[in-house]
Scaffold this motif. Sequence first.
Motif, PDB file in Angstrom:
ATOM      1  N   PHE A 181      11.226 -20.504 -19.107  1.00 33.93           N
ATOM      2  CA  PHE A 181      11.875 -19.460 -19.908  1.00 33.93           C
ATOM      3  C   PHE A 181      12.693 -20.067 -21.046  1.00 33.93           C
ATOM      4  N   LEU A 182      13.480 -21.102 -20.745  1.00 28.25           N
ATOM      5  CA  LEU A 182      14.382 -21.675 -21.733  1.00 28.25           C
ATOM      6  C   LEU A 182      13.621 -22.325 -22.883  1.00 28.25           C
ATOM      7  N   LEU A 183      12.562 -23.050 -22.572  1.00 29.65           N
ATOM      8  CA  LEU A 183      11.791 -23.712 -23.626  1.00 29.65           C
ATOM      9  C   LEU A 183      11.190 -22.697 -24.591  1.00 29.65           C
ATOM     10  N   ILE A 184      10.679 -21.599 -24.028  1.00 27.83           N
ATOM     11  CA  ILE A 184      10.085 -20.570 -24.880  1.00 27.83           C
ATOM     12  C   ILE A 184      11.171 -19.817 -25.649  1.00 27.83           C
ATOM     13  N   TYR A 185      12.332 -19.621 -25.011  1.00 32.41           N
ATOM     14  CA  TYR A 185      13.427 -18.882 -25.637  1.00 32.41           C
ATOM     15  C   TYR A 185      13.961 -19.616 -26.867  1.00 32.41           C
ATOM     16  N   TYR A 186      14.244 -20.917 -26.715  1.00 33.02           N
ATOM     17  CA  TYR A 186      14.869 -21.582 -27.872  1.00 33.02           C
ATOM     18  C   TYR A 186      13.847 -22.001 -28.920  1.00 33.02           C
ATOM     19  N   ALA A 187      12.569 -22.148 -28.543  1.00 33.87           N
ATOM     20  CA  ALA A 187      11.553 -22.414 -29.561  1.00 33.87           C
ATOM     21  C   ALA A 187      11.318 -21.173 -30.418  1.00 33.87           C
ATOM     22  N   ASN A 188      11.404 -19.977 -29.779  1.00 32.27           N
ATOM     23  CA  ASN A 188      11.352 -18.700 -30.488  1.00 32.27           C
ATOM     24  C   ASN A 188      10.088 -18.547 -31.344  1.00 32.27           C
ATOM     25  N   ILE A 189       8.954 -18.952 -30.750  1.00 36.40           N
ATOM     26  CA  ILE A 189       7.665 -18.782 -31.422  1.00 36.40           C
ATOM     27  C   ILE A 189       7.102 -17.424 -31.006  1.00 36.40           C
ATOM     28  N   PRO A 190       6.754 -16.560 -31.954  1.00 33.15           N
ATOM     29  CA  PRO A 190       6.377 -15.175 -31.623  1.00 33.15           C
ATOM     30  C   PRO A 190       5.292 -15.044 -30.562  1.00 33.15           C
ATOM     31  N   GLU A 191       4.212 -15.846 -30.662  1.00 34.79           N
ATOM     32  CA  GLU A 191       3.123 -15.685 -29.699  1.00 34.79           C
ATOM     33  C   GLU A 191       3.525 -16.122 -28.293  1.00 34.79           C
ATOM     34  N   GLU A 192       4.661 -16.840 -28.158  1.00 32.41           N
ATOM     35  CA  GLU A 192       5.150 -17.221 -26.839  1.00 32.41           C
ATOM     36  C   GLU A 192       6.187 -16.219 -26.326  1.00 32.41           C
ATOM     37  N   THR A 193       7.099 -15.818 -27.185  1.00 26.78           N
ATOM     38  CA  THR A 193       8.196 -14.941 -26.741  1.00 26.78           C
ATOM     39  C   THR A 193       7.716 -13.531 -26.411  1.00 26.78           C
ATOM     40  N   VAL A 194       6.616 -13.088 -26.991  1.00 29.64           N
ATOM     41  CA  VAL A 194       6.148 -11.723 -26.734  1.00 29.64           C
ATOM     42  C   VAL A 194       5.810 -11.524 -25.257  1.00 29.64           C
ATOM     43  N   TRP A 195       5.399 -12.594 -24.574  1.00 32.35           N
ATOM     44  CA  TRP A 195       5.062 -12.495 -23.146  1.00 32.35           C
ATOM     45  C   TRP A 195       6.295 -12.073 -22.344  1.00 32.35           C
ATOM     46  N   PHE A 196       7.429 -12.707 -22.612  1.00 32.29           N
ATOM     47  CA  PHE A 196       8.666 -12.347 -21.924  1.00 32.29           C
ATOM     48  C   PHE A 196       9.214 -11.011 -22.423  1.00 32.29           C
ATOM     49  N   LEU A 197       9.009 -10.729 -23.711  1.00 29.78           N
ATOM     50  CA  LEU A 197       9.495  -9.474 -24.261  1.00 29.78           C
ATOM     51  C   LEU A 197       8.872  -8.286 -23.536  1.00 29.78           C
ATOM     52  N   GLU A 198       7.577  -8.348 -23.287  1.00 31.15           N
ATOM     53  CA  GLU A 198       6.893  -7.260 -22.578  1.00 31.15           C
ATOM     54  C   GLU A 198       7.388  -7.122 -21.139  1.00 31.15           C
ATOM     55  N   ARG A 199       7.841  -8.216 -20.542  1.00 30.81           N
ATOM     56  CA  ARG A 199       8.238  -8.226 -19.135  1.00 30.81           C
ATOM     57  C   ARG A 199       9.739  -8.052 -18.932  1.00 30.81           C
ATOM     58  N   LEU A 200      10.465  -7.892 -20.012  1.00 28.89           N
ATOM     59  CA  LEU A 200      11.905  -7.646 -19.917  1.00 28.89           C
ATOM     60  C   LEU A 200      12.279  -6.326 -20.571  1.00 28.89           C
ATOM     61  N   ASN A 201      11.311  -5.406 -20.616  1.00 24.97           N
ATOM     62  CA  ASN A 201      11.532  -4.064 -21.138  1.00 24.97           C
ATOM     63  C   ASN A 201      10.719  -3.063 -20.315  1.00 24.97           C
ATOM     64  N   GLY A 202      11.014  -1.781 -20.509  1.00 30.88           N
ATOM     65  CA  GLY A 202      10.221  -0.731 -19.886  1.00 30.88           C
ATOM     66  C   GLY A 202      10.341  -0.640 -18.377  1.00 30.88           C
ATOM     67  N   GLY A 203      11.427  -1.141 -17.820  1.00 30.64           N
ATOM     68  CA  GLY A 203      11.612  -1.118 -16.366  1.00 30.64           C
ATOM     69  C   GLY A 203      11.223  -2.414 -15.689  1.00 30.64           C
ATOM     70  N   TYR A 204      10.436  -3.244 -16.364  1.00 26.50           N
ATOM     71  CA  TYR A 204      10.040  -4.523 -15.770  1.00 26.50           C
ATOM     72  C   TYR A 204      11.223  -5.476 -15.636  1.00 26.50           C
ATOM     73  N   GLU A 205      12.260  -5.254 -16.451  1.00 22.93           N
ATOM     74  CA  GLU A 205      13.425  -6.123 -16.358  1.00 22.93           C
ATOM     75  C   GLU A 205      14.102  -6.016 -14.995  1.00 22.93           C
TER      76      GLU A 205
END
Length: 394
Positions: free
Chosen positions: A267-291
């Motif tokens: 999580f941390l490596l993807i978070y601080y790199a902040n590359i869109p094609e990587e962060t979107v995976w976590f974005l989908e899983r931390l919204n809409g009740g999945y959080e």
Amino acid sequence: MSKPKITDTLEFPSDLNITKSLFGVGIVGLLATGVGYFLQHDQFFFSYLVSFSFFSSIALASLFFVMLQHLTRSHWSTAIRRIPEALSSNLWIWAIFIIPVLMGMHSLYHWTHADAIAHDPVMKGKVPYLNSTFFIIRQFIYFALWSFLGYRMYSKSVEMDDSGDWGIQTLLRRTSGPGLFFFGITLAFASFDWLMSLDPHWYSTIFGVYYFAMSFQGLFATLILIVMYLWKQGLLTNTIKKGHIYDLGVQMFGFTVFYAYIAFSQFLLIYYANIPEETVWFLERLNGGYEYLAYFYMFGRFIIPFVVLLSKRAKSNYKIVTSISVLILVSHLVELYWIVMPVLNHHGFHLNWMTITSFFGLGGIFFGLFFYRFKQNKMIPVNDPTLGDSLNKH
């Protein structure tokens, strides 16, 4: 060397019909899930994949555990080793249950859609690996290797029960060395295929270790629950001792920390790199009740087990380790659901009944196969030269 004295019966009671009960639950669950195939086609395959990856993880972690014990010449685990041996010995049968995943590839994996690939340069670049033919070939390779190793570890251990030939232990150790090497490679690629490729744009170089960490933590919880069931039936109560439960608790605690380290690193490596094609995976899983699922498994498989099992006394308390084991396995299932389901349900969390029926269906078959194998031979490796040290644990 004198033969260790064993006071327990080593034969699984023939009148204990747990195998039939489990197979019954499994058949009913799979039939109910099969009905769902005609009602919600795509949901069927996604629900099935969650349960399949859950029980496969337990079998594969068992195989790793057995080979690791042989390679390190471990003594403490000998009294309980027949349990993971039996769990992993059925991988050649369990391979059958990859078939629905192969049948549902078009529903599960976006990279199987030719029209999508044609207009997507990222997926087009991954075609040499992500294509249906190579995917099927890889599954055959994985299960052929795992099935060979699992059955060999079990059958040779049973052979030593009958022959008393301690040379078999050397043979198993020599098999375990290269076995662990090829196991690690195939497990990583299987996790890429089954789970990571659900989102073909996303990638994580640590994902194979992530799936392994989840699996191995779940294995110790499974072993504890099986031992507790055996004790409840009055089996192996003087053979598997409090010291073994403590050691299983220690291992479960250790891999709780290891899992958290790997999961947070990813999580941390993807978070601080902040590359869109990587962060979107976590974005989908931390919204809409999945959080909320993420919070649940974060507490359920790290924070609560870490705090509770930190105490030495807690690791020897049967009620505590049993409760924590159940919590970890529930969290393991929730985390796999959290990984898989956002691919299907983009707009938010939605629990479908097929997730429950497929879990009980595959779970009934999985543990039915385990007890069917477990009751065929002695419940511990009686002629293993390290058994005496294992029985003398305090």
